[in-house]
Design a protein around this motif. Sequence first.
Motif, short mmCIF file in Angstrom:
data_model
loop_
_atom_site.label_atom_id
_atom_site.label_comp_id
_atom_site.label_asym_id
_atom_site.label_seq_id
_atom_site.Cartn_x
_atom_site.Cartn_y
_atom_site.Cartn_z
N ALA A 1 -3.47 20.46 -1.53
CA ALA A 1 -3.10 19.14 -2.04
C ALA A 1 -3.59 18.95 -3.47
N LEU B 1 -1.49 18.23 -6.90
CA LEU B 1 -1.83 17.16 -7.85
C LEU B 1 -1.96 17.72 -9.27
N ILE C 1 -0.65 16.10 0.56
CA ILE C 1 -1.71 15.11 0.77
C ILE C 1 -1.69 14.61 2.21
#
Length: 314
Positions: free
Chosen positions: A45, A49, A15
């Motif tokens: 990213a 997640l 991130i």
Amino acid sequence: MLLKVALLFAMLIQIGAAIIAVSLIRRTRFNGSWILISGGFVLMAIRRLFDFSTLFGNAPVFQKEEVNSWLGIFISILIFVGLIYIREIFNLRDRIDELRKENESAVLSAVIQAEEKARQKFARDLHDGLGPVLSSIKMGLSAIDLQSLDQQNKLIVQRSTSATDQAIVSLKEISNQLSPHLLQNFGLTTAIESFEDQLLGNSDIRFQFEATIGGDRFSYQVEITLYRIVSELINNSLKHGRPTLIQLSLSQQTDMLCLTYNENGQGFEPDQLSEHQGMGLENIRSRVKSMKGIFQLESAPGKGIHVTIQVPAK
């Protein structure tokens, strides 16, 4: 538990990388390749997640594998296309560097050619303007009947005649240095030999000159450039080096003219030259660069200097 911590750490890194990449888009002036790579970072990213979220959810395995696969495909495509763009950018930068070097050589060549034309014009003006005046003065002095003059006036005429002769000789030397007629009429080898004889003929410095090009002629730009370089090297040695031996060789290797210069003078540290001492060498570098040639210098205190120059034999 350890896997969850590792995935959390990887997710935070991805991130952070995505945020930094996106923030740099404006600074790269919305460069297409950087936008694609930034998109790849964002998808990476998102993938992290997704990996992290599946540890706490009940999503079917096939869905997890399918999403991961598609994310991996898009990431690969974006990064691959972005790298292609980056390669093109580097190729363009290399081409710009080549053009810049070519332009620098062209500008230097134009400046040096303009300088040589100015030298030739000045030499002609001296020869055609001042030369006849001095010759007329000498003829007038020669027409005076010395026997009809007293001793004082006779001495004045003799001194004036001698001064006029010296002025004529100096005028010829200056004119020849500005635009060497031997170089134009007989070529590089003869011009260098004549220059050496005038400069070192009455000195204790031994000069060894070996030329394998014989009477071969080259373009005037090549010949005058090498002649000026040799003149500058010898003058620099006499001013700063105090050598007892100067060796010069000139040869042709395929399409290159090779000049090698050695002298056994005081030598110096090439990176510790003063501005005044380095001016002559900088002039030589500029002349070689204008010809798209190669200049190599080796020297050390007490070791003399060794110079190798290669220029295209146009």
